[in-house]
Design a protein around this motif. Structure first.
Motif, PDB file in Angstrom:
ATOM      1  N   LEU A 159       0.832  -1.214   0.000  1.00 37.72           N
ATOM      2  CA  LEU A 159       0.000   0.000   0.000  1.00 37.72           C
ATOM      3  C   LEU A 159       0.865   1.262   0.000  1.00 37.72           C
ATOM      4  N   LEU A 160       1.987   1.206   0.711  1.00 39.91           N
ATOM      5  CA  LEU A 160       2.913   2.350   0.662  1.00 39.91           C
ATOM      6  C   LEU A 160       3.464   2.535  -0.753  1.00 39.91           C
ATOM      7  N   SER A 161       3.793   1.404  -1.397  1.00 40.60           N
ATOM      8  CA  SER A 161       4.302   1.484  -2.780  1.00 40.60           C
ATOM      9  C   SER A 161       3.241   2.079  -3.707  1.00 40.60           C
ATOM     10  N   LEU A 162       1.990   1.679  -3.486  1.00 43.46           N
ATOM     11  CA  LEU A 162       0.895   2.198  -4.319  1.00 43.46           C
ATOM     12  C   LEU A 162       0.759   3.714  -4.121  1.00 43.46           C
ATOM     13  N   ALA A 163       0.839   4.154  -2.868  1.00 42.05           N
ATOM     14  CA  ALA A 163       0.748   5.594  -2.578  1.00 42.05           C
ATOM     15  C   ALA A 163       1.901   6.332  -3.249  1.00 42.05           C
ATOM     16  N   GLN A 164       3.081   5.717  -3.184  1.00 41.85           N
ATOM     17  CA  GLN A 164       4.256   6.367  -3.783  1.00 41.85           C
ATOM     18  C   GLN A 164       4.097   6.508  -5.298  1.00 41.85           C
ATOM     19  N   SER A 165       3.600   5.422  -5.935  1.00 41.55           N
ATOM     20  CA  SER A 165       3.471   5.495  -7.393  1.00 41.55           C
ATOM     21  C   SER A 165       2.381   6.501  -7.782  1.00 41.55           C
ATOM     22  N   GLN A 166       1.378   6.656  -6.945  1.00 40.31           N
ATOM     23  CA  GLN A 166       0.321   7.640  -7.256  1.00 40.31           C
ATOM     24  C   GLN A 166       0.827   9.072  -7.107  1.00 40.31           C
ATOM     25  N   ASN A 167       1.776   9.267  -6.198  1.00 46.25           N
ATOM     26  CA  ASN A 167       2.190  10.625  -5.851  1.00 46.25           C
ATOM     27  C   ASN A 167       3.575  10.979  -6.399  1.00 46.25           C
ATOM     28  N   ASN A 168       3.805  10.655  -7.673  1.00 46.31           N
ATOM     29  CA  ASN A 168       5.048  11.098  -8.301  1.00 46.31           C
ATOM     30  C   ASN A 168       6.303  10.595  -7.599  1.00 46.31           C
ATOM     31  N   ASN A 169       6.246   9.361  -7.140  1.00 43.73           N
ATOM     32  CA  ASN A 169       7.416   8.678  -6.566  1.00 43.73           C
ATOM     33  C   ASN A 169       7.845   9.170  -5.175  1.00 43.73           C
ATOM     34  N   TRP A 170       6.921   9.776  -4.428  1.00 39.50           N
ATOM     35  CA  TRP A 170       7.217  10.026  -3.012  1.00 39.50           C
ATOM     36  C   TRP A 170       5.932   9.955  -2.176  1.00 39.50           C
TER      37      TRP A 170
END
Ligand code: FES
Length: 203
Positions: A43-54
């Protein structure tokens, strides 16, 4: 290992997009109901990919609420692993492995290249916003040391010259080819060498 860089400027809110809510449901389905908190990493990875890699701090809170976990526990996961960025990174995010095998094979020269062409300090985005870099621990490709990861790809068997060419290309949006820069097939020996006794071809 560098200390995790946390952005000073944080957005006020975060929630998964409609598409990512569906992906979130698929992720959760992979875990037994009693172990649902184990899905924190994807889920953290998903959030990161949604938010321009951070990952902003509100996203960590959002995931904590989704999984009914204390915020600090999700924060601990996000700060422990180098694959999570808690501050904006360049379009091309360069992670240079500097653990022992890569260090012995010359990773410090690759760090110097990053300092020269991207930014003097790690975690700083280059002036043209294209690149940022960071030192990381072993990325599991020691047999192709020294190496670096750029976004999702590995660049291996590097030296100063090849690293310089790769970074210069990225700075002008020219995408270099991933893989070995000594023409090895994956991690196979060079020059078709079949055994360690075939030293004649090992130069
Ligand atoms: S030490 Fe660099 S990939 Fe393992």
């Amino acid at each position: 290992m560098s200390i995790k860089n946390v952005a000073a400027n944080q957005p006020d809110s975060f929630e998964f997009t409609k598409e990512n809510l569906l992906i979130k449901d698929l992720i959760l389905k992979k875990y037994p109901k009693t172990k649902i908190q184990s899905s924190v990493m994807p889920l953290l990875s998903l959030a990161q990919s949604q938010n321009n890699n951070w990952i902003p701090l509100v996203a960590i809170k959002y995931i904590a609420a989704l999984l009914d976990m204390p915020y600090i526990k999700v924060y601990e996961v996000a700060t422990f692993y180098s694959m999570y960025n808690l501050a904006p990174v360049g379009d091309y995010f360069v992670q240079v492995c500097t653990t022992t095998p890569c260090m012995i094979r010359g990773s410090s020269k690759i760090v110097d290249v990053c300092k020269k062409y991207i930014s003097e300090k790690e975690n700083q985005i280059s002036k043209n916003k294209k690149c940022s870099w960071v030192e990381v621990e072993c990325l599991g490709a020691c047999v192709n040391a020294p190496m670096m990861q750029i976004n999702d790809n590995y660049f291996e068997d590097l030296d100063e010259k090849s690293a310089e060419k790769i970074i210069k290309d990225l700075m002008i949006d020219k995408l270099p080819k991933p893989g070995s820069y000594r023409n090895r097939k994956n991690s196979a020996p060079e020059k078709n060498r079949k055994t360690l006794l075939e030293t004649i071809n090992a130069k």
